[in-house]
Design a protein around this motif. Structure first.
Motif, short mmCIF file in Angstrom:
data_model
loop_
_atom_site.label_atom_id
_atom_site.label_comp_id
_atom_site.label_asym_id
_atom_site.label_seq_id
_atom_site.Cartn_x
_atom_site.Cartn_y
_atom_site.Cartn_z
N ARG A 236 0.85 -1.20 0.00
CA ARG A 236 0.00 0.00 0.00
C ARG A 236 0.87 1.24 0.00
O ARG A 236 1.81 1.35 0.78
N ASN A 239 -3.45 5.52 -0.77
CA ASN A 239 -4.64 4.68 -0.91
C ASN A 239 -4.55 3.76 -2.12
O ASN A 239 -5.56 3.24 -2.58
N TRP A 241 -3.39 0.27 -3.51
CA TRP A 241 -3.03 -1.09 -3.12
C TRP A 241 -2.58 -1.84 -4.37
O TRP A 241 -3.17 -1.69 -5.44
N PHE A 254 -7.29 1.66 -6.25
CA PHE A 254 -7.37 2.81 -5.36
C PHE A 254 -8.60 2.65 -4.48
O PHE A 254 -9.68 2.31 -4.97
N THR A 255 -8.45 2.90 -3.19
CA THR A 255 -9.59 2.87 -2.27
C THR A 255 -9.83 4.28 -1.74
O THR A 255 -8.97 5.15 -1.83
N SER A 257 -10.27 4.95 1.38
CA SER A 257 -9.74 5.02 2.73
C SER A 257 -8.59 4.04 2.86
O SER A 257 -8.56 3.01 2.16
N PRO A 258 -7.62 4.29 3.75
CA PRO A 258 -6.58 3.29 4.01
C PRO A 258 -7.08 2.12 4.84
O PRO A 258 -6.33 1.18 5.10
N PRO A 260 -10.01 -0.03 4.08
CA PRO A 260 -11.12 -0.26 3.14
C PRO A 260 -11.83 -1.60 3.32
O PRO A 260 -12.16 -2.26 2.33
N GLU A 263 -15.03 -1.73 1.32
CA GLU A 263 -15.03 -1.10 -0.01
C GLU A 263 -14.91 -2.16 -1.11
O GLU A 263 -14.39 -3.25 -0.90
#
Length: 373
Positions: A236, A239, A241, A254-255, A257-258, A260, A263
């Motif tokens: 990571r 955001n 991954w 991409f998320t 939030s760190p 997730p 998500e």
């Protein structure tokens, strides 16, 4: 159609691989001798791979440490301008080793390793990360060899004056107690918040955030990775991954939030593949621009090292983010580690360096500077 990838052993074809399979690692070799790299033409010729342009990368300032051998890739942490390495041993020893690279700043060729062999051991590569609370402490993480394959984190003392690991381990904790039995080694997040992740006994990628020194919050699960699977831990950066899927494809997402857990981000699959997890992101200079890049060990039958810039816009659109692959004339039997050495003295720009375990029959550790033409 099912995609079939060569086995780990198949990657090691050639004389070096035969020696690795038939002989104990750590065979006699010249101590601390720098091994010159073959010219870039010794690697795969520039061409295209599944639409990506292939270019030969430049290699300079190479070093091979014949007295440091492993069956997995090394972990890397730059403490100011000094590289600190960690690795698990060769086939004769699973113990973890931590070492300072002893050399003038921004020099690898001719360097030596100041090593400490720890009592702790692992079957997989460890991970290194700066501490959350102190600039004179680093974190070492590994999967234990106990029956529960516990996820471990220890503090390593750093000397701010000498910019080195002192050899002292200051503390140790099991992440999530006995809840996690790791199938892989761990990976640290490359940016805040501090997180550690691994693949658990059920095949899920689980992570925990560090809330204080050697203190971790509850486990979360990266559910969006489950449909793709993974070969090793997940990386990571912010955001973003990225990981190697079960079928070998490099994947990116991409998320929002760190953290997730719930998500379902769009996942971009690349046409590029690896047997192992990719490196952490490092920046490489090309045409006056600093490009975010990853490195990985290819599935070309020899295990050539590759570096590629990542197109963030393509990731967000769900498209292959790798348009150009820079291939090194070097081969590896594990995941590489890549980083940036900071400017020093009259060298006003950071340089990109890569560390790997060679497919030379001994599993010796190597390092070099990489340039993108």
């Amino acid at each position: 159609m099912t995609r079939h990838l060569p086995s780990r052993r198949a990657v090691l074809l050639g004389a070096g691989a035969a020696a690795l399979a038939a002989s104990p690692l750590g065979a006699a070799a010249p101590a601390l001798a720098a091994t010159p790299s073959p010219p870039p033409s010794a690697g795969p010729p520039p061409s295209r791979r599944s639409g990506a342009r292939l270019v030969a990368a430049g290699v300079r300032d190479k070093m091979t440490w014949w007295d440091a051998t492993s069956t997995a890739g090394p972990a890397l942490l730059h403490y100011n301008y000094v590289p600190i390495l960690a690795w698990r041993g060769d086939r004769n020893s699973r113990n973890l080793t931590v070492a300072n690279v002893i050399a003038p700043p921004r020099q690898l060729a001719g360097s030596s390793l100041q090593k400490w062999v720890l009592a702790d051991a692992s079957e997989q590569a460890p991970a290194l990360m700066p501490s959350l609370v102190s600039s004179t402490v680093a974190h070492l993480a590994w999967t234990g060899i106990n029956g529960g394959r516990s996820l471990n984190v220890a503090n390593l003392e750093l000397d701010a004056g000498a910019n080195r690991f002192t050899g002292r381990v200051l503390g140790h904790v099991l992440v999530a107690g006995n809840q996690v039995s790791s199938r892989t080694g761990p990976s640290w997040a490359q940016s805040d918040p501090h997180q550690i992740n691994t693949v658990d006994q059920y095949g899920n990628v689980v992570y925990a955030s560090e809330t204080g020194d050697l203190t971790f919050g509850p486990l979360g699960t990266l559910n969006f990775i489950q449909p793709y699977g993974t070969r090793g831990p997940v990386r990571r950066f912010g955001n973003l991954w990225y990981w190697t899927a079960a079928d070998g494809a490099l994947c990116f997402a991409f998320t929002g939030s760190p953290n997730p857990t719930n998500e379902s981000p769009r996942v971009a699959r690349s046409a590029q593949s690896s047997l192992f997890e990719p490196s952490h992101i490092a920046y490489a200079e090309h045409a006056g621009n600093a490009l975010p890049c990853i490195a990985w060990t290819g599935i070309d039958g020899a295990g050539y090292l590759n570096i590629a810039p990542i197109d963030y816009g393509a990731v967000q659109a769900g498209n292959d983010p790798i348009g150009t692959v820079y291939t090194l004339p070097e081969t590896s039997i594990g995941a590489p580690a890549m980083g940036n050495e900071p400017p020093y003295g009259s060298n006003y720009t950071a340089r990109t360096v890569i560390f790997w375990t060679g497919a030379d029959g001994t599993g010796a550790l190597n390092a070099c500077e990489v340039t993108l033409p």
